[in-house]
Design an enzyme around this catalytic site. Sequence first.
Site, PDB file in Angstrom:
ATOM      1  N   ASP A   1       0.879  -1.168   0.000  1.00 54.59           N
ATOM      2  CA  ASP A   1       0.000   0.000   0.000  1.00 54.59           C
ATOM      3  C   ASP A   1       0.916   1.216   0.000  1.00 54.59           C
ATOM      4  OD1 ASP A   1      -1.571   2.166   0.661  1.00 54.59           O
ATOM      5  OD2 ASP A   1      -2.577   1.187   2.351  1.00 54.59           O
TER       6      ASP A   1
ATOM      7  N   HIS B   1      -8.409   5.032   2.415  1.00 55.34           N
ATOM      8  CA  HIS B   1      -7.775   3.722   2.214  1.00 55.34           C
ATOM      9  C   HIS B   1      -8.582   2.860   1.235  1.00 55.34           C
ATOM     10  CE1 HIS B   1      -4.772   4.110   5.471  1.00 55.34           C
ATOM     11  NE2 HIS B   1      -5.722   4.747   6.155  1.00 55.34           N
TER      12      HIS B   1
ATOM     13  N   ASP C   1      -6.628  -0.565  -1.416  1.00 53.95           N
ATOM     14  CA  ASP C   1      -5.536   0.415  -1.510  1.00 53.95           C
ATOM     15  C   ASP C   1      -4.175  -0.243  -1.722  1.00 53.95           C
ATOM     16  OD1 ASP C   1      -5.326  -0.749   0.966  1.00 53.95           O
ATOM     17  OD2 ASP C   1      -5.465   1.101   2.112  1.00 53.95           O
TER      18      ASP C   1
ATOM     19  N   GLN D   1       2.957   4.345   2.676  1.00 51.62           N
ATOM     20  CA  GLN D   1       2.711   3.809   4.029  1.00 51.62           C
ATOM     21  C   GLN D   1       3.321   2.426   4.315  1.00 51.62           C
ATOM     22  OE1 GLN D   1      -1.661   3.519   4.842  1.00 51.62           O
ATOM     23  NE2 GLN D   1      -1.302   1.323   4.935  1.00 51.62           N
TER      24      GLN D   1
ATOM     25  N   TYR E   1       0.737  -0.461  15.421  1.00 53.13           N
ATOM     26  CA  TYR E   1      -0.303  -0.720  14.438  1.00 53.13           C
ATOM     27  C   TYR E   1      -0.154   0.190  13.218  1.00 53.13           C
ATOM     28  CZ  TYR E   1      -4.623  -1.080  11.973  1.00 53.13           C
ATOM     29  OH  TYR E   1      -5.529  -1.258  10.968  1.00 53.13           O
TER      30      TYR E   1
ATOM     31  N   LYS F   1      -3.744  -3.476   8.593  1.00 53.80           N
ATOM     32  CA  LYS F   1      -3.653  -4.931   8.460  1.00 53.80           C
ATOM     33  C   LYS F   1      -2.740  -5.276   7.287  1.00 53.80           C
ATOM     34  CE  LYS F   1      -6.086  -6.953  11.707  1.00 53.80           C
ATOM     35  NZ  LYS F   1      -5.287  -7.531  12.803  1.00 53.80           N
TER      36      LYS F   1
ATOM     37  N   SER G   1      -4.675 -31.189 -12.764  1.00 53.41           N
ATOM     38  CA  SER G   1      -3.689 -32.273 -12.930  1.00 53.41           C
ATOM     39  C   SER G   1      -2.933 -32.601 -11.650  1.00 53.41           C
ATOM     40  CB  SER G   1      -2.640 -31.927 -13.997  1.00 53.41           C
ATOM     41  OG  SER G   1      -3.221 -31.449 -15.150  1.00 53.41           O
TER      42      SER G   1
HETATM   43  C1  F6R Z   1      -7.796  -0.673   7.788  1.00 51.85           C
HETATM   44  C2  F6R Z   1      -7.598   0.659   7.198  1.00 51.85           C
HETATM   45  C3  F6R Z   1      -8.561   1.745   7.511  1.00 51.85           C
HETATM   46  C4  F6R Z   1      -7.917   2.757   8.455  1.00 51.85           C
HETATM   47  C5  F6R Z   1      -8.921   3.862   8.836  1.00 51.85           C
HETATM   48  C6  F6R Z   1      -8.272   4.953   9.669  1.00 51.85           C
HETATM   49  O1  F6R Z   1      -6.753  -1.542   7.446  1.00 51.85           O
HETATM   50  O2  F6R Z   1      -6.642   0.880   6.489  1.00 51.85           O
HETATM   51  O3  F6R Z   1      -9.751   1.245   8.016  1.00 51.85           O
HETATM   52  O4  F6R Z   1      -7.466   2.117   9.611  1.00 51.85           O
HETATM   53  O5  F6R Z   1      -9.441   4.476   7.669  1.00 51.85           O
HETATM   54  O6  F6R Z   1      -7.178   5.439   8.988  1.00 51.85           O
HETATM   55  P1  F6R Z   1      -6.288   6.663   9.492  1.00 51.85           P
HETATM   56  O7  F6R Z   1      -5.844   6.335  10.882  1.00 51.85           O
HETATM   57  O8  F6R Z   1      -5.181   6.705   8.502  1.00 51.85           O
HETATM   58  O9  F6R Z   1      -7.170   7.890   9.448  1.00 51.85           O
HETATM   59 MG    MG Z   2      -3.923   2.337   3.191  1.00 53.53          MG
HETATM   60 MG    MG Z   3      -4.865  -2.310   2.178  1.00 57.68          MG
END
Ligand code: F6R
Ligand code: MG
Ligand code: MG
Length: 372
Positions: free
Chosen positions: A13, A20, A54, A96, A236, A239, A250
Amino acid sequence: MGDKITVSLIKADVGGWPGHSRVHPDLIKKAQECMEKAKRDGKLIDYHVTAVGDDLQLIMTHKKGVDNEEIHKLAWDTFVEATKIAKELKLYGAGQDLLKDAFSGNVRGLGPGVAEMEITERKGEPIITFHMDKTEPGAFNLPIYRMFADPFNTAGLVIDPSMHDGFIFEVLDIKEHKKVIMKTPEEMYDLLALIGAKSRYVIKRVYPKPSNPKLKADEPVAVISSEKLYQIAGKYVGKDDPVAIVRAQSGAPALGEVLEPFAFPHLVSGWMRGSHNGPLMPVSVKQAHCTRFDGPPRVMALGFQLANGKLVGPVDLFDDPAFDETRRTAAQIADYMRRHGPFEPHRLPLEEMEYTTLPNVLKKLQGRFQKL
Ligand code: F6R
Ligand code: MG
Ligand code: MG
Protein backbone atom coordinates in the site's frame (compact mmCIF):
# COMPACT_ATOMS: atom_id res chain seq x y z
CA MET A 1 19.32 -20.43 -13.66
CA GLY A 2 17.41 -23.55 -14.54
CA ASP A 3 14.33 -24.36 -16.51
CA LYS A 4 12.11 -23.67 -13.57
CA ILE A 5 9.79 -20.68 -13.58
CA THR A 6 9.38 -18.44 -10.56
CA VAL A 7 6.12 -16.62 -9.96
CA SER A 8 6.59 -13.66 -7.59
CA LEU A 9 3.62 -11.75 -6.22
CA ILE A 10 4.75 -8.69 -4.25
CA LYS A 11 2.35 -6.03 -2.98
CA ALA A 12 2.31 -2.83 -0.95
CA ASP A 13 0.00 0.00 0.00
CA VAL A 14 1.80 3.12 -1.18
CA GLY A 15 -1.17 5.47 -1.02
CA GLY A 16 -4.96 5.36 -1.12
CA TRP A 17 -7.49 7.26 -3.26
CA PRO A 18 -9.46 8.51 -1.42
CA GLY A 19 -8.63 7.42 2.13
CA HIS A 20 -7.78 3.72 2.21
CA SER A 21 -10.29 2.72 -0.47
CA ARG A 22 -8.47 2.14 -3.77
CA VAL A 23 -5.33 2.64 -5.84
CA HIS A 24 -5.15 5.66 -8.17
CA PRO A 25 -4.76 4.66 -11.87
CA ASP A 26 -1.57 6.76 -12.17
CA LEU A 27 0.13 4.46 -9.67
CA ILE A 28 -0.86 1.41 -11.68
CA LYS A 29 0.42 3.11 -14.85
CA LYS A 30 3.76 3.94 -13.24
CA ALA A 31 4.13 0.37 -11.97
CA GLN A 32 3.36 -0.96 -15.47
CA GLU A 33 6.09 1.28 -16.92
CA CYS A 34 8.65 -0.02 -14.39
CA MET A 35 7.63 -3.62 -15.09
CA GLU A 36 7.68 -3.10 -18.87
CA LYS A 37 11.21 -1.73 -18.66
CA ALA A 38 12.32 -4.72 -16.58
CA LYS A 39 10.78 -7.06 -19.15
CA ARG A 40 12.59 -5.24 -21.98
CA ASP A 41 15.86 -5.53 -20.04
CA GLY A 42 15.31 -9.28 -19.70
CA LYS A 43 14.85 -9.22 -15.90
CA LEU A 44 11.29 -10.48 -16.17
CA ILE A 45 9.67 -12.93 -18.53
CA ASP A 46 6.27 -11.36 -17.96
CA TYR A 47 4.23 -9.34 -15.48
CA HIS A 48 0.75 -8.15 -14.60
CA VAL A 49 0.00 -5.14 -12.41
CA THR A 50 -3.27 -4.98 -10.51
CA ALA A 51 -4.82 -3.57 -7.35
CA VAL A 52 -7.23 -4.56 -4.61
CA GLY A 53 -8.51 -1.85 -2.32
CA ASP A 54 -5.54 0.41 -1.51
CA ASP A 55 -2.91 -2.22 -2.35
CA LEU A 56 -0.76 -2.15 -5.48
CA GLN A 57 0.05 -5.67 -6.70
CA LEU A 58 2.92 -6.85 -8.91
CA ILE A 59 2.66 -10.33 -10.43
CA MET A 60 6.00 -11.21 -12.04
CA THR A 61 7.50 -14.28 -13.73
CA HIS A 62 11.22 -14.94 -14.16
CA LYS A 63 13.89 -17.66 -13.82
CA LYS A 64 15.81 -16.27 -10.84
CA GLY A 65 14.20 -18.28 -8.03
CA VAL A 66 12.47 -17.08 -4.86
CA ASP A 67 13.95 -14.38 -2.61
CA ASN A 68 16.02 -13.08 -5.50
CA GLU A 69 17.66 -9.75 -4.72
CA GLU A 70 17.28 -8.33 -8.23
CA ILE A 71 13.55 -9.10 -8.38
CA HIS A 72 12.91 -7.83 -4.85
CA LYS A 73 14.81 -4.63 -5.64
CA LEU A 74 12.76 -4.20 -8.80
CA ALA A 75 9.56 -4.47 -6.73
CA TRP A 76 10.91 -2.09 -4.08
CA ASP A 77 12.02 0.48 -6.68
CA THR A 78 8.63 0.21 -8.39
CA PHE A 79 6.88 0.98 -5.09
CA VAL A 80 9.27 3.90 -4.51
CA GLU A 81 8.44 5.29 -7.97
CA ALA A 82 4.70 4.88 -7.34
CA THR A 83 5.13 6.58 -3.96
CA LYS A 84 6.61 9.65 -5.68
CA ILE A 85 3.38 10.01 -7.68
CA ALA A 86 1.29 9.27 -4.59
CA LYS A 87 3.08 12.15 -2.84
CA GLU A 88 2.55 14.52 -5.79
CA LEU A 89 -1.18 13.72 -5.79
CA LYS A 90 -1.19 13.84 -1.98
CA LEU A 91 -2.80 10.41 -1.94
CA TYR A 92 -3.69 9.14 1.48
CA GLY A 93 -0.88 7.47 3.43
CA ALA A 94 1.61 7.87 0.54
CA GLY A 95 4.40 5.32 0.97
CA GLN A 96 2.71 3.81 4.03
CA ASP A 97 3.95 0.23 3.58
CA LEU A 98 7.56 1.15 2.79
CA LEU A 99 8.42 0.91 6.46
CA LYS A 100 12.18 1.11 6.10
CA ASP A 101 14.08 3.89 4.34
CA ALA A 102 16.26 1.81 2.11
CA PHE A 103 16.26 -1.55 0.36
CA SER A 104 18.52 -4.16 1.88
CA GLY A 105 18.68 -7.31 -0.20
CA ASN A 106 15.09 -8.54 0.20
CA VAL A 107 11.70 -6.84 0.62
CA ARG A 108 10.71 -9.22 3.42
CA GLY A 109 10.78 -7.28 6.65
CA LEU A 110 10.60 -3.91 4.89
CA GLY A 111 6.79 -3.70 4.64
CA PRO A 112 5.64 -5.21 1.32
CA GLY A 113 3.89 -8.62 1.33
CA VAL A 114 5.43 -11.48 -0.67
CA ALA A 115 4.20 -14.80 -2.08
CA GLU A 116 6.59 -16.64 -4.41
CA MET A 117 6.96 -20.13 -5.82
CA GLU A 118 9.52 -21.76 -8.10
CA ILE A 119 7.99 -24.53 -10.18
CA THR A 120 8.53 -26.82 -13.12
CA GLU A 121 5.87 -25.71 -15.56
CA ARG A 122 3.55 -28.60 -16.44
CA LYS A 123 2.09 -29.21 -19.90
CA GLY A 124 -0.82 -27.09 -18.76
CA GLU A 125 -0.12 -24.86 -15.75
CA PRO A 126 -3.14 -22.92 -14.43
CA ILE A 127 -2.15 -20.36 -11.78
CA ILE A 128 -4.59 -18.44 -9.61
CA THR A 129 -3.49 -15.36 -7.70
CA PHE A 130 -5.61 -14.22 -4.74
CA HIS A 131 -5.49 -10.66 -3.47
CA MET A 132 -7.13 -9.57 -0.19
CA ASP A 133 -7.62 -6.13 1.34
CA LYS A 134 -8.55 -5.13 4.92
CA THR A 135 -7.60 -8.41 6.53
CA GLU A 136 -4.66 -10.52 7.75
CA PRO A 137 -2.78 -13.61 6.45
CA GLY A 138 -4.85 -15.98 8.65
CA ALA A 139 -7.85 -15.12 6.45
CA PHE A 140 -6.42 -17.66 3.98
CA ASN A 141 -6.41 -20.52 6.53
CA LEU A 142 -9.99 -21.59 6.01
CA PRO A 143 -10.14 -21.45 2.20
CA ILE A 144 -6.68 -23.03 1.71
CA TYR A 145 -7.54 -25.80 4.16
CA ARG A 146 -10.79 -26.47 2.33
CA MET A 147 -9.08 -26.56 -1.11
CA PHE A 148 -6.42 -29.08 -0.11
CA ALA A 149 -7.90 -31.06 2.78
CA ASP A 150 -11.71 -30.94 2.82
CA PRO A 151 -13.40 -33.63 0.71
CA PHE A 152 -16.71 -31.77 1.02
CA ASN A 153 -15.06 -28.94 -0.94
CA THR A 154 -12.61 -30.78 -3.17
CA ALA A 155 -14.15 -33.78 -4.86
CA GLY A 156 -10.72 -34.73 -6.24
CA LEU A 157 -9.52 -35.76 -2.78
CA VAL A 158 -12.04 -38.60 -3.01
CA ILE A 159 -12.22 -39.21 -6.77
CA ASP A 160 -8.80 -38.41 -8.27
CA PRO A 161 -6.26 -41.19 -7.50
CA SER A 162 -3.30 -38.78 -7.93
CA MET A 163 -4.40 -36.61 -4.98
CA HIS A 164 -6.19 -39.26 -2.94
CA ASP A 165 -3.26 -39.43 -0.46
CA GLY A 166 -3.73 -35.76 0.43
CA PHE A 167 -1.37 -32.83 0.83
CA ILE A 168 1.31 -31.48 3.19
CA PHE A 169 0.90 -28.15 5.03
CA GLU A 170 3.63 -25.82 6.28
CA VAL A 171 2.19 -23.80 9.18
CA LEU A 172 3.88 -20.80 10.78
CA ASP A 173 3.58 -19.73 14.39
CA ILE A 174 3.87 -16.01 13.73
CA LYS A 175 4.29 -15.07 17.37
CA GLU A 176 7.15 -17.44 18.19
CA HIS A 177 8.60 -17.48 14.64
CA LYS A 178 8.53 -21.26 14.28
CA LYS A 179 7.09 -23.59 11.68
CA VAL A 180 5.66 -27.09 11.61
CA ILE A 181 5.00 -29.48 8.71
CA MET A 182 1.73 -31.44 8.91
CA LYS A 183 0.15 -34.10 6.71
CA THR A 184 -3.48 -34.47 5.74
CA PRO A 185 -5.67 -36.46 6.01
CA GLU A 186 -3.58 -38.15 8.76
CA GLU A 187 -3.19 -35.06 10.94
CA MET A 188 -6.31 -33.20 9.89
CA TYR A 189 -7.65 -32.65 13.41
CA ASP A 190 -4.29 -31.50 14.77
CA LEU A 191 -3.89 -29.15 11.83
CA LEU A 192 -7.34 -27.66 12.47
CA ALA A 193 -6.48 -27.22 16.16
CA LEU A 194 -3.70 -24.89 15.08
CA ILE A 195 -5.06 -23.04 12.06
CA GLY A 196 -8.43 -22.34 13.68
CA ALA A 197 -6.40 -19.86 15.75
CA LYS A 198 -5.85 -17.81 12.62
CA SER A 199 -4.27 -14.75 14.23
CA ARG A 200 -1.36 -16.91 15.43
CA TYR A 201 -0.99 -19.95 13.17
CA VAL A 202 -1.01 -19.32 9.43
CA ILE A 203 -0.68 -21.68 6.50
CA LYS A 204 2.43 -20.61 4.58
CA ARG A 205 2.75 -23.31 1.92
CA VAL A 206 1.07 -26.47 0.71
CA TYR A 207 3.03 -29.30 -0.99
CA PRO A 208 1.85 -32.42 -2.83
CA LYS A 209 2.52 -35.80 -1.24
CA PRO A 210 5.50 -37.70 -2.79
CA SER A 211 2.98 -40.25 -4.07
CA ASN A 212 1.28 -37.63 -6.29
CA PRO A 213 2.41 -38.66 -9.80
CA LYS A 214 1.52 -35.36 -11.45
CA LEU A 215 3.40 -32.88 -9.25
CA LYS A 216 6.93 -32.63 -7.84
CA ALA A 217 6.97 -33.14 -4.08
CA ASP A 218 9.45 -30.31 -3.43
CA GLU A 219 7.51 -27.70 -5.40
CA PRO A 220 4.60 -25.98 -3.64
CA VAL A 221 1.05 -25.99 -4.95
CA ALA A 222 0.12 -22.97 -2.82
CA VAL A 223 1.98 -20.16 -1.10
CA ILE A 224 0.60 -17.34 1.05
CA SER A 225 2.21 -14.07 2.14
CA SER A 226 2.71 -13.97 5.91
CA GLU A 227 4.34 -10.61 6.65
CA LYS A 228 2.96 -8.97 9.81
CA LEU A 229 3.27 -5.21 9.46
CA TYR A 230 2.91 -4.50 13.16
CA GLN A 231 5.84 -6.78 13.94
CA ILE A 232 8.00 -4.85 11.49
CA ALA A 233 6.83 -1.39 12.53
CA GLY A 234 6.44 -2.16 16.26
CA LYS A 235 3.04 -0.51 16.23
CA TYR A 236 -0.30 -0.72 14.44
CA VAL A 237 0.09 0.40 10.81
CA GLY A 238 -2.87 -1.30 9.16
CA LYS A 239 -3.65 -4.93 8.46
CA ASP A 240 -1.35 -6.96 6.27
CA ASP A 241 -3.71 -7.46 3.33
CA PRO A 242 -2.31 -10.82 2.23
CA VAL A 243 -1.90 -12.47 -1.18
CA ALA A 244 -1.56 -16.06 -2.36
CA ILE A 245 -0.62 -18.09 -5.42
CA VAL A 246 -2.35 -21.43 -6.03
CA ARG A 247 -1.74 -23.98 -8.81
CA ALA A 248 -4.74 -25.86 -10.16
CA GLN A 249 -5.62 -29.06 -12.08
CA SER A 250 -3.69 -32.27 -12.93
CA GLY A 251 -2.96 -33.59 -9.46
CA ALA A 252 -3.91 -30.32 -7.73
CA PRO A 253 -7.48 -29.18 -7.01
CA ALA A 254 -9.44 -28.20 -10.14
CA LEU A 255 -9.95 -24.49 -10.78
CA GLY A 256 -13.51 -24.75 -9.48
CA GLU A 257 -12.31 -26.55 -6.34
CA VAL A 258 -9.80 -23.74 -5.76
CA LEU A 259 -12.55 -21.11 -6.03
CA GLU A 260 -15.29 -23.01 -4.19
CA PRO A 261 -14.23 -22.12 -0.57
CA PHE A 262 -14.84 -18.44 -1.37
CA ALA A 263 -18.54 -19.13 -1.96
CA PHE A 264 -18.75 -18.96 1.85
CA PRO A 265 -18.06 -15.40 3.07
CA HIS A 266 -16.30 -16.44 6.29
CA LEU A 267 -15.56 -14.00 9.09
CA VAL A 268 -12.07 -12.52 9.07
CA SER A 269 -10.40 -9.88 11.20
CA GLY A 270 -9.48 -6.49 9.78
CA TRP A 271 -12.06 -4.15 8.24
CA MET A 272 -12.32 -0.70 9.85
CA ARG A 273 -9.06 0.30 11.57
CA GLY A 274 -7.91 -3.32 11.34
CA SER A 275 -9.99 -3.90 14.47
CA HIS A 276 -13.20 -5.61 13.41
CA ASN A 277 -14.48 -8.99 12.37
CA GLY A 278 -16.40 -9.02 9.12
CA PRO A 279 -17.29 -11.22 6.14
CA LEU A 280 -14.77 -11.79 3.33
CA MET A 281 -16.52 -10.74 0.10
CA PRO A 282 -15.28 -12.27 -3.19
CA VAL A 283 -15.22 -9.48 -5.80
CA SER A 284 -14.31 -8.75 -9.41
CA VAL A 285 -11.46 -6.37 -10.27
CA LYS A 286 -14.07 -3.66 -10.89
CA GLN A 287 -15.59 -4.19 -7.44
CA ALA A 288 -12.30 -4.42 -5.56
CA HIS A 289 -12.66 -1.09 -3.77
CA CYS A 290 -13.32 -0.82 -0.07
CA THR A 291 -16.15 1.54 0.83
CA ARG A 292 -18.62 0.55 3.53
CA PHE A 293 -16.98 1.01 6.94
CA ASP A 294 -13.70 0.86 5.00
CA GLY A 295 -14.64 -2.58 3.72
CA PRO A 296 -16.02 -5.10 4.02
CA PRO A 297 -12.80 -7.15 3.61
CA ARG A 298 -12.47 -8.28 0.00
CA VAL A 299 -10.78 -10.97 -2.05
CA MET A 300 -10.12 -10.89 -5.77
CA ALA A 301 -8.95 -13.87 -7.87
CA LEU A 302 -7.05 -13.73 -11.18
CA GLY A 303 -6.53 -16.77 -13.38
CA PHE A 304 -3.62 -17.33 -15.79
CA GLN A 305 -2.23 -20.16 -17.90
CA LEU A 306 1.56 -20.12 -17.76
CA ALA A 307 3.23 -20.57 -21.15
CA ASN A 308 7.03 -20.80 -20.66
CA GLY A 309 6.66 -18.14 -17.98
CA LYS A 310 4.35 -15.96 -20.01
CA LEU A 311 1.22 -14.99 -18.06
CA VAL A 312 -1.65 -15.79 -20.40
CA GLY A 313 -4.43 -13.83 -18.76
CA PRO A 314 -5.67 -12.49 -16.45
CA VAL A 315 -9.19 -13.83 -16.18
CA ASP A 316 -11.22 -12.04 -13.52
CA LEU A 317 -12.51 -15.16 -11.78
CA PHE A 318 -15.03 -13.70 -9.31
CA ASP A 319 -16.63 -11.62 -12.09
CA ASP A 320 -19.37 -14.21 -12.28
CA PRO A 321 -23.05 -14.26 -11.23
CA ALA A 322 -22.29 -17.59 -9.54
CA PHE A 323 -20.76 -15.49 -6.74
CA ASP A 324 -23.62 -12.95 -6.56
CA GLU A 325 -25.38 -14.79 -3.73
CA THR A 326 -22.12 -14.90 -1.75
CA ARG A 327 -21.77 -11.15 -2.15
CA ARG A 328 -25.38 -10.65 -1.02
CA THR A 329 -24.84 -12.90 1.98
CA ALA A 330 -21.64 -10.99 2.79
CA ALA A 331 -23.57 -7.70 2.63
CA GLN A 332 -26.20 -9.11 4.99
CA ILE A 333 -23.53 -10.34 7.40
CA ALA A 334 -21.93 -6.90 7.20
CA ASP A 335 -25.29 -5.37 8.29
CA TYR A 336 -25.64 -7.81 11.14
CA MET A 337 -22.08 -7.37 12.39
CA ARG A 338 -22.23 -3.55 12.11
CA ARG A 339 -25.20 -3.43 14.46
CA HIS A 340 -22.87 -4.49 17.29
CA GLY A 341 -21.03 -1.17 16.95
CA PRO A 342 -18.06 -1.15 19.36
CA PHE A 343 -18.95 -4.50 20.93
CA GLU A 344 -17.19 -7.83 20.50
CA PRO A 345 -17.31 -10.03 18.51
CA HIS A 346 -17.63 -7.31 15.84
CA ARG A 347 -14.76 -5.40 17.43
CA LEU A 348 -11.75 -7.68 17.89
CA PRO A 349 -10.94 -9.09 21.34
CA LEU A 350 -8.42 -7.26 23.53
CA GLU A 351 -5.45 -9.55 22.71
CA GLU A 352 -5.77 -8.65 19.05
CA MET A 353 -6.10 -4.93 19.78
CA GLU A 354 -2.65 -4.96 21.35
CA TYR A 355 -1.13 -2.83 18.61
CA THR A 356 -3.96 -0.32 18.13
CA THR A 357 -4.78 2.84 20.05
CA LEU A 358 -6.80 0.90 22.63
CA PRO A 359 -3.84 0.33 24.98
CA ASN A 360 -3.56 4.13 25.26
CA VAL A 361 -7.14 4.35 26.52
CA LEU A 362 -6.34 1.76 29.17
CA LYS A 363 -3.14 3.60 30.11
CA LYS A 364 -5.08 6.83 30.56
CA LEU A 365 -7.49 5.15 32.98
CA GLN A 366 -4.81 3.26 34.88
CA GLY A 367 -4.74 5.55 37.92
CA ARG A 368 -8.52 5.60 38.21
CA PHE A 369 -9.07 1.88 38.66
CA GLN A 370 -9.89 1.13 42.34
CA LYS A 371 -9.39 -2.23 44.04
CA LEU A 372 -12.62 -4.13 44.73
C1 F6R B 1 -7.80 -0.67 7.79
C2 F6R B 1 -7.60 0.66 7.20
C3 F6R B 1 -8.56 1.74 7.51
C4 F6R B 1 -7.92 2.76 8.45
C5 F6R B 1 -8.92 3.86 8.84
C6 F6R B 1 -8.27 4.95 9.67
O1 F6R B 1 -6.75 -1.54 7.45
O2 F6R B 1 -6.64 0.88 6.49
O3 F6R B 1 -9.75 1.24 8.02
O4 F6R B 1 -7.47 2.12 9.61
O5 F6R B 1 -9.44 4.48 7.67
O6 F6R B 1 -7.18 5.44 8.99
P1 F6R B 1 -6.29 6.66 9.49
O7 F6R B 1 -5.84 6.34 10.88
O8 F6R B 1 -5.18 6.71 8.50
O9 F6R B 1 -7.17 7.89 9.45
MG1 MG C 1 -3.92 2.34 3.19
MG1 MG D 1 -4.86 -2.31 2.18
